[in-house]
Enzyme design. Structure first.
Site, PDB file in Angstrom:
ATOM      1  N   VAL A 157     -27.050 -19.628  -2.673  1.00 38.70           N
ATOM      2  CA  VAL A 157     -28.118 -19.285  -3.615  1.00 38.70           C
ATOM      3  C   VAL A 157     -28.236 -20.393  -4.667  1.00 38.70           C
ATOM      4  O   VAL A 157     -27.285 -20.693  -5.392  1.00 38.70           O
ATOM      5  CB  VAL A 157     -27.846 -17.931  -4.298  1.00 38.70           C
ATOM      6  CG1 VAL A 157     -28.974 -17.612  -5.289  1.00 38.70           C
ATOM      7  CG2 VAL A 157     -27.720 -16.828  -3.265  1.00 38.70           C
ATOM      8  N   LYS A 158     -29.410 -20.989  -4.716  1.00 33.33           N
ATOM      9  CA  LYS A 158     -29.663 -22.110  -5.617  1.00 33.33           C
ATOM     10  C   LYS A 158     -30.235 -21.575  -6.923  1.00 33.33           C
ATOM     11  O   LYS A 158     -31.291 -20.926  -6.941  1.00 33.33           O
ATOM     12  CB  LYS A 158     -30.643 -23.073  -4.941  1.00 33.33           C
ATOM     13  CG  LYS A 158     -30.633 -24.489  -5.464  1.00 33.33           C
ATOM     14  CD  LYS A 158     -31.502 -25.345  -4.552  1.00 33.33           C
ATOM     15  CE  LYS A 158     -31.515 -26.793  -4.982  1.00 33.33           C
ATOM     16  NZ  LYS A 158     -32.420 -27.591  -4.131  1.00 33.33           N
ATOM     17  N   VAL A 159     -29.537 -21.843  -8.026  1.00 32.34           N
ATOM     18  CA  VAL A 159     -29.852 -21.250  -9.331  1.00 32.34           C
ATOM     19  C   VAL A 159     -30.066 -22.371 -10.350  1.00 32.34           C
ATOM     20  O   VAL A 159     -29.281 -23.319 -10.393  1.00 32.34           O
ATOM     21  CB  VAL A 159     -28.699 -20.333  -9.799  1.00 32.34           C
ATOM     22  CG1 VAL A 159     -28.999 -19.733 -11.156  1.00 32.34           C
ATOM     23  CG2 VAL A 159     -28.426 -19.244  -8.772  1.00 32.34           C
TER      24      VAL A 159
ATOM     25  N   THR B 255     -33.072 -27.101   0.016  1.00 37.20           N
ATOM     26  CA  THR B 255     -34.526 -26.941  -0.068  1.00 37.20           C
ATOM     27  C   THR B 255     -34.901 -26.496  -1.478  1.00 37.20           C
ATOM     28  O   THR B 255     -34.035 -26.142  -2.283  1.00 37.20           O
ATOM     29  CB  THR B 255     -35.043 -25.886   0.931  1.00 37.20           C
ATOM     30  OG1 THR B 255     -34.425 -24.630   0.628  1.00 37.20           O
ATOM     31  CG2 THR B 255     -34.707 -26.267   2.361  1.00 37.20           C
TER      32      THR B 255
END
Length: 219
Positions: free
Chosen positions: A86-88, A27
């Site tokens: 965790v999207k970074v 997402t």
């Protein structure tokens, strides 16, 4: 190859899960906004709802662009569920945050990757996934699939554990080409996954089988 669905729509996630081929979800803020989800509490609740549906990893994106902010957001997201990744973003502070998270045992997805050099940095920092955006590269007449090939070669050369997550997948051909190249994961819309089901000869063959069965039963 793992199949992730790139959406925040719960109905689409359930449909992909029911199909039996879904391995995870990605997402981003744009997808959340598309579903009318805003405000920190609502976004957190939505991530929890997604985690209740799927069995695999769920990428949840940080909004901060500074190291401290990313760490604070990322730790809060990771605490929601063991499935959270965790999207970074692929920026200098993001690479530092990925290294921090990897040392803490928190899974990460390095997003907005558009070059092999960026993918190399993400792998060296310990990213769980790296997300090259092949569709967006195609949009500017650049070879998105070629980037997947370059990253695959580099990772294989040095034995990096980081998984190549082909992102911005637009259609079934993207999925098949990524599978040929050796992408570990693809993420795209439900329509691209369902398109793999379709072939005109399948429809024609099934129609004939059913017609023959009906005729035989009537005798």
């Amino acid at each position: 190859m793992k199949f992730f669905i790139d959406t925040a729509n719960l109905d689409q996630i359930r449909e992909a899960q029911d199909l039996g081929v879904l391995d995870g979800v990605t997402t981003n803020p744009s997808l959340m906004a598309k579903e009318g989800i805003s405000g920190e509490d609502n976004i957190i609740s939505h991530y929890k709802a997604i985690c209740e549906i799927v069995d695999g990893d769920v990428s949840a994106e940080v909004i901060s662009t500074d190291f401290d902010g990313m760490v604070q957001e990322g730790e809060k997201l990771a605490a929601l569920d063991d499935k959270i990744v965790v999207k970074v973003p692929m920026i200098k502070e993001g690479v530092k945050a990925i290294k921090y998270f990897s040392q803490k045992g928190i899974k990460t997805n390095c997003t907005l990757v558009f070059s092999a050099g960026q993918a190399l940095l993400a792998a060296k920092a310990g990213a769980t996934y790296v997300s090259p955006f092949i569709g967006r590269l195609d949009d500017i007449s650049t070879d998105g699939l070629g980037l997947i090939e370059d990253i695959r070669l580099i990772y294989d050369n040095y034995g990096y554990d980081t998984e190549i997550l082909a992102a911005s997948v637009r259609h079934s051909t993207h999925i098949l080409e990524c599978a040929k190249i050796g992408a570990d994961v693809m993420t795209g819309p439900l329509s691209a996954i369902l398109a793999l089901l379709k072939h005109p000869l399948t429809d024609i063959g099934l129609e004939k089988f059913l017609a023959d069965h009906k005729n035989a039963s009537a005798k």
